[in-house]
Design an enzyme around this catalytic site. Structure first.
Site, PDB file in Angstrom:
ATOM      1  N   ASP A 151       0.815  -1.216   0.000  1.00 35.45           N
ATOM      2  CA  ASP A 151       0.000   0.000   0.000  1.00 35.45           C
ATOM      3  C   ASP A 151       0.849   1.267   0.000  1.00 35.45           C
ATOM      4  OD1 ASP A 151       0.959  -0.176   2.597  1.00 35.45           O
ATOM      5  OD2 ASP A 151      -0.990  -0.001   3.572  1.00 35.45           O
ATOM      6  N   TYR A 189      12.086   3.167  -0.650  1.00 35.49           N
ATOM      7  CA  TYR A 189      11.526   1.810  -0.698  1.00 35.49           C
ATOM      8  C   TYR A 189      10.256   1.773  -1.527  1.00 35.49           C
ATOM      9  CZ  TYR A 189       8.281  -1.824   0.732  1.00 35.49           C
ATOM     10  OH  TYR A 189       7.320  -2.824   0.712  1.00 35.49           O
TER      11      TYR A 189
END
Length: 320
Positions: free
Chosen positions: A126, A151
């Site tokens: 998400d 990331y």
């Protein structure tokens, strides 16, 4: 019917839980490729290697020579978990994240294009959606991608690469995006394991900023159940959100764990906030629930108690 699965990152947190779920609930044979980083569990691999349904290869998905070894057969699916995933590490140095998350995914797409698997399920997060305000609606599959740290940027990049290979080459691809997972086998640098570890050892528990960051928590077994369902019934080319429906602040999660473990909140220490720290994540899983019939089975509090018990048992064993 082809009963062979290739699981990348199958010695890591979610990948290993998925391997156990598949072993316990299906008849698939599983080939695991994992580079055995700090976040992997080689001892668990040793425990299951004797199982005739398991093959394990130590290898890195960015290395085509390593992939060539496991591509000695056709697979029902590649279930692609392998990723660098710790935000703090990505902020300090993004190189491994770029290599594994982007180049590694590209390598798998190349092999898929050669017909070595009937499809690939790309496991994402998400975090690619960015952040939400407190009063905003939860992320849906149509929410624009807007990552805020290295990331999540590398995961978003791999998502876009996967999407482009479906659109351009019509490869059989599915993307899943999950909310924050917790459960057994998660590395101790992650949020919930860090709290449990420090509380058990009566060490201070660092809380970023004001602790009011909100996350949507999903017990890892429910995540694995969702992936297994998508493996069987998911539609090629689709994105499926897998949410926990358990939003809470980081500070409240710390307090819950301390309460369960009978520890004092005096262990809490507020520290300087993380750079680019997203304020809130929330996942809307309606599509997965309506289209494929998935639902959560493990209530959050039950999953949290199970997780704490698992880690406490490990810590006690290590202290003997």
């Amino acid at each position: 019917m082809n009963k062979e699965l290739l699981v990348t990152g199958g010695a890591g947190f979610i990948g290993l839980n998925f391997v156990y779920y598949i072993l316990n609930n299906t008849s698939y044979n599983i080939t695991i490729i994992d580079s055995l980083t700090y976040a992997s569990h080689p001892k668990e691999i040793l425990k299951i290697q004797h199982n005739p349904r398991i093959r394990f290869f130590e290898g890195n998905i960015i290395n085509n020579k390593d992939l060539q070894i496991v591509m000695d057969r056709g697979y029902k699916a590649i279930v692609h978990f392998a990723a660098e995933s710790h935000v703090d590490r990505s902020i300090k140095n993004s190189e491994n994240f770029i290599q594994t998350n982007i180049i590694g995914t590209y390598r798998l797409l190349q092999w898929l294009s050669e017909g070595y698997a009937e499809k690939m399920i790309h496991i994402s997060t998400d975090e690619v959606y960015g952040t939400l305000k407190v009063d905003e609606e939860a992320f849906t599959e149509r929410t624009p991608i807007s990552p805020n740290n290295p990331y999540s940027a590398t995961k978003a990049s791999s998502d876009l690469l996967v999407r482009s290979y479906f659109e351009t080459f019509k490869l059989p691809l599915i993307i899943t995006r999950c909310s924050n997972n917790f459960g057994p086998f998660q590395n101790e640098e992650k949020f919930i394991p860090t709290i449990i570890h420090n509380a058990f050892h009566n060490k201070t528990i660092p809380v970023y900023g004001d602790g009011m960051q909100i996350r949507d928590w999903l017990f890892v077994e429910d995540h694995c159940r969702a992936i297994s369902l998508i493996l069987e019934k998911g539609q090629i080319g689709e994105v499926y959100n897998i949410g926990g429906g358990n939003e809470d602040t980081n500070l409240n999660i710390v307090r819950k764990i301390l309460n369960i473990m009978g520890k004092s909140e005096k262990l809490i220490r507020y520290v300087k906030d993380r750079k680019g720290h997203d304020r809130r994540y929330a996942i809307n899983s309606n599509k997965l629930q309506k289209k494929l019939g998935w639902k959560q089975i493990v209530p959050f509090d039950q999953g949290l108690k199970t997780t704490i018990e698992w880690y406490v048992k490990i810590f006690k064993e290590h202290s003997l």
